[in-house]
Write a protein that holds these residues in place. Structure first.
Motif, PDB file in Angstrom:
ATOM      1  N   VAL A 177       0.820  -1.397  -0.022  1.00 53.48           N
ATOM      2  CA  VAL A 177      -0.024   0.137  -0.052  1.00 53.48           C
ATOM      3  C   VAL A 177       0.920   1.198   0.043  1.00 53.48           C
ATOM      4  O   VAL A 177       0.818   2.318  -0.912  1.00 53.48           O
ATOM      5  CB  VAL A 177      -0.926   0.073   1.153  1.00 53.48           C
ATOM      6  CG1 VAL A 177      -1.545   1.292   1.172  1.00 53.48           C
ATOM      7  CG2 VAL A 177      -1.874  -1.214   1.203  1.00 53.48           C
ATOM      8  N   ALA A 178       1.979   1.307   0.919  1.00 52.85           N
ATOM      9  CA  ALA A 178       2.763   2.387   1.032  1.00 52.85           C
ATOM     10  C   ALA A 178       3.682   2.674  -0.164  1.00 52.85           C
ATOM     11  O   ALA A 178       3.790   3.984  -0.366  1.00 52.85           O
ATOM     12  CB  ALA A 178       3.593   2.308   2.302  1.00 52.85           C
ATOM     13  N   SER A 179       4.063   1.475  -1.026  1.00 54.59           N
ATOM     14  CA  SER A 179       4.870   1.890  -1.953  1.00 54.59           C
ATOM     15  C   SER A 179       4.158   2.470  -3.331  1.00 54.59           C
ATOM     16  O   SER A 179       4.678   2.823  -4.367  1.00 54.59           O
ATOM     17  CB  SER A 179       5.474   0.508  -2.521  1.00 54.59           C
ATOM     18  OG  SER A 179       4.526  -0.231  -3.039  1.00 54.59           O
ATOM     19  N   CYS A 180       2.697   2.302  -3.295  1.00 55.45           N
ATOM     20  CA  CYS A 180       2.166   2.758  -4.582  1.00 55.45           C
ATOM     21  C   CYS A 180       2.046   4.249  -4.903  1.00 55.45           C
ATOM     22  O   CYS A 180       1.298   5.050  -4.174  1.00 55.45           O
ATOM     23  CB  CYS A 180       0.610   2.137  -4.691  1.00 55.45           C
ATOM     24  SG  CYS A 180      -0.293   2.477  -6.289  1.00 55.45           S
ATOM     25  N   PRO A 181       2.664   4.745  -6.042  1.00 55.66           N
ATOM     26  CA  PRO A 181       2.686   5.894  -6.409  1.00 55.66           C
ATOM     27  C   PRO A 181       1.178   6.551  -7.012  1.00 55.66           C
ATOM     28  O   PRO A 181       0.792   7.629  -6.542  1.00 55.66           O
ATOM     29  CB  PRO A 181       3.450   6.186  -7.684  1.00 55.66           C
ATOM     30  CG  PRO A 181       4.387   4.977  -7.645  1.00 55.66           C
ATOM     31  CD  PRO A 181       3.459   3.550  -6.888  1.00 55.66           C
ATOM     32  N   SER A 182       0.391   5.605  -7.376  1.00 51.95           N
ATOM     33  CA  SER A 182      -0.870   6.001  -7.663  1.00 51.95           C
ATOM     34  C   SER A 182      -2.158   5.954  -6.678  1.00 51.95           C
ATOM     35  O   SER A 182      -3.197   6.395  -7.036  1.00 51.95           O
ATOM     36  CB  SER A 182      -1.302   4.951  -8.879  1.00 51.95           C
ATOM     37  OG  SER A 182      -0.823   5.012 -10.282  1.00 51.95           O
ATOM     38  N   ARG A 183      -1.671   5.296  -5.432  1.00 55.20           N
ATOM     39  CA  ARG A 183      -2.499   5.268  -4.394  1.00 55.20           C
ATOM     40  C   ARG A 183      -3.787   4.130  -4.757  1.00 55.20           C
ATOM     41  O   ARG A 183      -4.779   4.422  -4.208  1.00 55.20           O
ATOM     42  CB  ARG A 183      -2.982   6.545  -3.866  1.00 55.20           C
ATOM     43  CG  ARG A 183      -1.911   7.496  -3.627  1.00 55.20           C
ATOM     44  CD  ARG A 183      -1.522   7.593  -2.216  1.00 55.20           C
ATOM     45  NE  ARG A 183      -0.798   6.317  -1.816  1.00 55.20           N
ATOM     46  CZ  ARG A 183      -0.421   6.114  -0.752  1.00 55.20           C
ATOM     47  NH1 ARG A 183      -1.146   6.810   0.677  1.00 55.20           N
ATOM     48  NH2 ARG A 183       0.148   5.087  -0.411  1.00 55.20           N
ATOM     49  N   ALA A 184      -3.309   3.155  -5.410  1.00 58.45           N
ATOM     50  CA  ALA A 184      -4.570   2.125  -6.231  1.00 58.45           C
ATOM     51  C   ALA A 184      -4.473   1.195  -5.184  1.00 58.45           C
ATOM     52  O   ALA A 184      -5.649   0.425  -4.870  1.00 58.45           O
ATOM     53  CB  ALA A 184      -3.910   1.705  -7.388  1.00 58.45           C
ATOM     54  N   ILE A 185      -3.620   1.007  -4.212  1.00 56.32           N
ATOM     55  CA  ILE A 185      -3.940  -0.223  -3.314  1.00 56.32           C
ATOM     56  C   ILE A 185      -4.381   0.464  -2.002  1.00 56.32           C
ATOM     57  O   ILE A 185      -3.920   1.439  -1.637  1.00 56.32           O
ATOM     58  CB  ILE A 185      -2.632  -0.986  -2.755  1.00 56.32           C
ATOM     59  CG1 ILE A 185      -1.856  -1.363  -4.299  1.00 56.32           C
ATOM     60  CG2 ILE A 185      -2.715  -2.389  -2.134  1.00 56.32           C
ATOM     61  CD1 ILE A 185      -0.653  -2.430  -4.188  1.00 56.32           C
ATOM     62  N   ASP A 210      -7.072  -1.494  -6.452  1.00 54.95           N
ATOM     63  CA  ASP A 210      -8.065  -1.078  -7.669  1.00 54.95           C
ATOM     64  C   ASP A 210      -7.642  -0.956  -8.938  1.00 54.95           C
ATOM     65  O   ASP A 210      -6.625   0.033  -9.224  1.00 54.95           O
ATOM     66  CB  ASP A 210      -8.358   0.522  -7.181  1.00 54.95           C
ATOM     67  CG  ASP A 210      -9.458   1.163  -7.718  1.00 54.95           C
ATOM     68  OD1 ASP A 210     -10.021   0.827  -8.772  1.00 54.95           O
ATOM     69  OD2 ASP A 210     -10.221   1.850  -6.966  1.00 54.95           O
ATOM     70  N   VAL A 254      -7.375   2.409 -10.684  1.00 57.54           N
ATOM     71  CA  VAL A 254      -6.597   3.555 -10.341  1.00 57.54           C
ATOM     72  C   VAL A 254      -5.279   2.923 -10.695  1.00 57.54           C
ATOM     73  O   VAL A 254      -4.336   3.816 -11.357  1.00 57.54           O
ATOM     74  CB  VAL A 254      -6.820   3.530  -8.967  1.00 57.54           C
ATOM     75  CG1 VAL A 254      -5.648   4.997  -8.558  1.00 57.54           C
ATOM     76  CG2 VAL A 254      -8.120   3.999  -8.678  1.00 57.54           C
ATOM     77  N   LYS A 303      -1.582   2.099 -12.373  1.00 57.28           N
ATOM     78  CA  LYS A 303      -1.381   2.556 -13.545  1.00 57.28           C
ATOM     79  C   LYS A 303      -0.019   1.646 -13.991  1.00 57.28           C
ATOM     80  O   LYS A 303       0.560   1.817 -14.964  1.00 57.28           O
ATOM     81  CB  LYS A 303      -1.007   4.016 -13.799  1.00 57.28           C
ATOM     82  CG  LYS A 303      -2.264   4.661 -13.628  1.00 57.28           C
ATOM     83  CD  LYS A 303      -1.943   6.167 -13.861  1.00 57.28           C
ATOM     84  CE  LYS A 303      -3.109   7.056 -13.456  1.00 57.28           C
ATOM     85  NZ  LYS A 303      -3.721   6.903 -12.024  1.00 57.28           N
ATOM     86  N   GLY A 304       0.288   0.552 -13.307  1.00 59.65           N
ATOM     87  CA  GLY A 304       1.204  -0.333 -13.561  1.00 59.65           C
ATOM     88  C   GLY A 304       2.823   0.141 -13.408  1.00 59.65           C
ATOM     89  O   GLY A 304       3.660  -0.120 -14.232  1.00 59.65           O
ATOM     90  N   TRP A 305       2.726   0.804 -12.194  1.00 52.87           N
ATOM     91  CA  TRP A 305       4.206   1.470 -11.635  1.00 52.87           C
ATOM     92  C   TRP A 305       5.132   0.291 -11.096  1.00 52.87           C
ATOM     93  O   TRP A 305       6.283   0.545 -10.969  1.00 52.87           O
ATOM     94  CB  TRP A 305       4.097   2.622 -10.849  1.00 52.87           C
ATOM     95  CG  TRP A 305       3.343   3.812 -11.353  1.00 52.87           C
ATOM     96  CD1 TRP A 305       2.262   4.283 -10.859  1.00 52.87           C
ATOM     97  CD2 TRP A 305       3.502   4.334 -12.563  1.00 52.87           C
ATOM     98  NE1 TRP A 305       1.833   5.496 -11.549  1.00 52.87           N
ATOM     99  CE2 TRP A 305       2.704   5.458 -12.793  1.00 52.87           C
ATOM    100  CE3 TRP A 305       4.530   4.427 -13.804  1.00 52.87           C
ATOM    101  CZ2 TRP A 305       2.443   6.156 -13.688  1.00 52.87           C
ATOM    102  CZ3 TRP A 305       4.196   5.351 -14.645  1.00 52.87           C
ATOM    103  CH2 TRP A 305       3.172   6.213 -14.774  1.00 52.87           C
TER     104      TRP A 305
END
Ligand code: SF4
Ligand code: SF4
Lengths: 226, 483
Positions: B189-197, B209, B212, B214-216
């Motif tokens: 969760v903390a690592s996601c730059p898109s805040r998708a998790i 999600d 949200v 974007k495959g980073w």
């Protein structure tokens, strides 16, 4: 004729597509909104292509945008000859870096069998287009020196006239063909953006930078303590 | 006190027979799709071994999880700036070869082949490129049952004493089924730059999600358990969803439901969200204790009141009260977190294995006197190994669990044989008769509704108007044209 097409038709079509198609895609199909990274399948060659490309092109693009957004500041900034020389050489270096990246990425797609299933026509179109764009940029930077300065007095006012819905093609009409192609390429890329994986450019990590590390979603509307 | 509820799974490692029924049922429901062929949201590996993906436990390679530096927790791999600079090329991302190249067989050749001198064979082809593969180089359980060699076992990072596997005949092994732990401090969760998790507030399930994302790809390496996977087709990350469409209706997860060994327990834990971060700052060997301290007693009235204030329903409180998970993790302290030192506070717990009951004696093995158990330190699976796996290296924690398990077996054996059962066997290990009864039922004859106590979600209580007309779960789009 060519001028009208490149400097009036193309930019407005590109802009219209960007403005209308992007939100439409965002609202109807975000499941295809991805950078479609292929690092998982092939990473050795990717490293030598993707890094030069992004680290080269992002500052160059930022330079172009800075000229559009703040032409006045840029003009006074570049009034100093040393600064101008420095900017031009750094820009040329970065452009070459980006071009090198493209030239690594293109054969990579062709040569790696495992990438076959994840490579589509749009990937080739984009890669070729971006490579040509980088190449024409490098050519202009090499043979039409002091572009960062004359750009502010020609292309920038032209772009602003576009925004004012009163396109002044005369600013651009007398440039050599290569520069016109560079401009056409730019508009084409903008036009393709909403239809391709280039949508990954539209990304601002604001939430990431300011939120607490953990993200919760509550289904019920009750506000919970952090 | 910020009381929240969490759905938790406990695995009784003594009972796992390594049949992979769990993995198959999960695969059939969730990951039998293009781009997900190589994903095993539930996998079972043999320990000692290197697991799936290969060497996932070695954080020197993938840099997953958190580190506590003084007064703060930070992601091991990189901070926010480093993340934004690594978006083009994610240096720690596991690659396809770290899992395996998914394959299938061309069965049509069996009946479509031209007549010839040889029997036709079903040739193997890659499920990614579609091309024929000369050789299969790996699979999701490549070192299953030690793969007939000590090569894989010797690479196990938890094994301090490699001597133990030098002689093949004296080796030990056990199975380790793994799913996403739906951690309280999830690094993904903390690592996601898109805040998708995100972590669902109501039941703690961690989800990506798909709209949200974007495959980073930062989550794939940030999760120290390697339980987020990159779908090469959709260009997005995917992970175990704790079968939420099933648990929301009170059914247990597909893996637990299909478990042949009946090793899994699913239930509710209440925990104090305010204490999580502090707990994780403790040194490695105190982390099991810290985990237990974060978990709250569901019978405590003040806990119940605080839970109600946070919107935990009566049904959930009742489930927390009866929770088999609470009994195993906290009340009787038998189940331990997998690699607590990764500091994500995993919410899947493991009861360490006691079997095989052969003991070691110098270079040889001897069977303990019939029906009894060898002394703790002579058990074949070394305590140190289990401690590295389940207790952040703390041997006492593991010893005390094993002592309880041995006491329970001894006591119940006497009872079954109609011999006078001595309660002091239990008390000396920290249990009592009531505990023995409960644990005996849970470990042996307890049925589906004893092993799994899952309160349904009260969807009707939660903004029914927003759900009206929606089609199914997941991506809630109204059918047909229009909004
Ligand atoms: S196990 Fe990994 S994927 Fe699952 S919640 Fe924890 S950090 Fe995230
Ligand atoms: S189904 Fe149960 S017994 Fe079989 S491998 Fe999975 S966890 Fe072990």
């Amino acid at each position: 004729m060519l001028n009208t097409f490149i400097f009036i038709v193309l930019p407005y079509v590109a802009l219209a597509l960007l403005i209308f198609v992007t939100p439409y895609r965002y609202m109807t199909n975000r499941l295809t909104w991805s950078a479609y990274s292929t690092q998982f399948l092939e990473r050795k060659t990717l490293f030598w292509g993707i890094n030069p490309w992004h680290y080269g092109i992002i500052p160059v693009l930022a330079g172009h945008l800075a000229g559009i957004i703040a032409p006045g500041t840029m003009k006074s900034f570049l009034a100093n000859r040393d600064t101008l020389v420095l900017l031009e050489s750094v820009g040329l270096g970065l452009g070459l870096f980006a071009l090198f990246g493209c030239l690594v990425l293109l054969p990579r797609r062709i040569n790696s069998p495992i990438l076959k299933r994840v490579t589509f026509a749009s990937d080739y179109i984009l890669l070729i287009l971006l490579a040509l764009q980088a190449a024409s940029g490098v050519y202009i930077a090499t043979f039409m020196r002091w572009g960062s300065q004359w750009y502010l007095h020609t292309a920038v006012p032209y772009l602003w006239s576009l925004a004012a819905l009163n396109p002044r093609v005369d600013y651009m009409a007398d440039f050599p063909l290569i520069l016109k192609l560079h401009a056409a390429g730019a508009f084409l890329i903008v036009a393709l953006l909403p239809f391709t994986k280039l949508v990954h450019l539209l990304f601002l990590p604001i939430g990431f930078l300011k939120d607490p590390p953990l993200l919760y979603r509550w289904r019920s509307p009750v506000v919970k303590g952090e | 006190m910020d009381v929240r509820a969490q759905l938790v799974m406990v695995f009784n490692l003594d009972k796992c027979i390594g049949c992979h029924a769990c993995s198959i049922s999960c695969k059939n429901i969730w990951t039998d799709r293009k781009g997900a062929e190589y994903m095993w949201w539930n996998n079972v590996e043999t320990k000692p071994g290197i697991g799936y993906p290969k060497k996932w436990e070695d954080q020197k390679i993938f840099k997953g999880g958190w580190v506590a530096d003084g007064r703060n927790l930070r992601l091991r791999a990189m901070g926010k700036g480093g993340t934004l600079l690594s978006m083009f090329f994610q240096p720690n991302m596991p690659k396809l070869e770290d899992y395996y190249e998914p394959f299938d067989f061309d069965y049509s050749n069996l009946y479509g082949a031209k007549e010839g001198n040889d029997q036709p064979v079903a040739e193997v082809f890659s499920q990614i490129s579609g091309e024929k593969m000369a050789e299969i180089k790996g699979g999701p359980n490549w070192d299953d049952d030690l793969s007939g060699s000590q090569l894989y076992a010797a690479e196990d990072i938890n094994l301090d004493d490699k001597k133990i596997i030098e002689e093949y005949g004296t080796m030990f092994m056990q199975y380790l089924p793994r799913i996403c732990n739906h951690c309280l401090n999830p690094a993904c969760v903390a690592s996601c730059p898109s805040r998708a998790i995100y972590k669902r507030g109501e039941d703690g399930v961690v989800l990506v999600d798909q709209n949200v994302c974007k495959g980073w790809r930062f989550c794939t390496s940030a999760c120290p358990y390697k339980k987020v996977y990159f779908n090469w087709n959709s260009g997005k990350a995917e992970k175990c969803i704790f079968c939420f469409p099933r648990t929301e209706t009170g059914q247990c997860n597909a893996c637990a439901h299909s478990c042949v060994g009946r090793i899994r327990y699913v239930g509710v834990l209440l925990y104090d969200a305010e204490k999580v971060e502090q707990a994780l700052l403790k040194p490695d060997d105190q982390l099991v204790e810290a985990h237990r301290a974060v978990i709250l007693d569901p019978r405590d009235e003040s806990v119940r009141a605080a839970a109600r204030k946070n919107g935990v329903s009566e049904q959930w409180l009742e489930a927390a009260d009866k929770s088999p998970v609470y009994a195993l993790v906290k009340e009787f302290g038998l189940a331990l977190p997998l690699h607590p030192e990764f500091r994500t506070m995993p919410m899947a717990y493991y009861i360490p294995s006691l079997s095989p009951v052969l003991s070691t004696l110098d270079d040889t093995h001897e069977l303990a006197e019939h029906g009894t158990f060898p002394a703790l330190e002579k058990l074949r699976a070394p305590i140190g190994y289990l401690a590295n796996l389940l207790a952040g290296g703390n041997r006492e924690v593991v010893t005390s669990v094993l002592a309880k398990l041995i006491a329970l077996r001894g006591y119940m054996r006497d009872k079954n044989l109609n011999q006078p059962a001595d309660e002091s066997i239990l008390t000396s290990a920290g249990l009592d008769e009531a505990a023995a009864d409960r644990l005996y039922r849970l470990f042996t004859i307890g049925g589906y509704h004893e092993r799994n106590i899952i309160p349904p979600q009260q969807r009707e209580e939660q903004e029914p108007h927003t759900r009206k007309g929606a089609s199914g779960f997941g991506i809630l789009k109204k059918p047909g044209r229009g909004k």
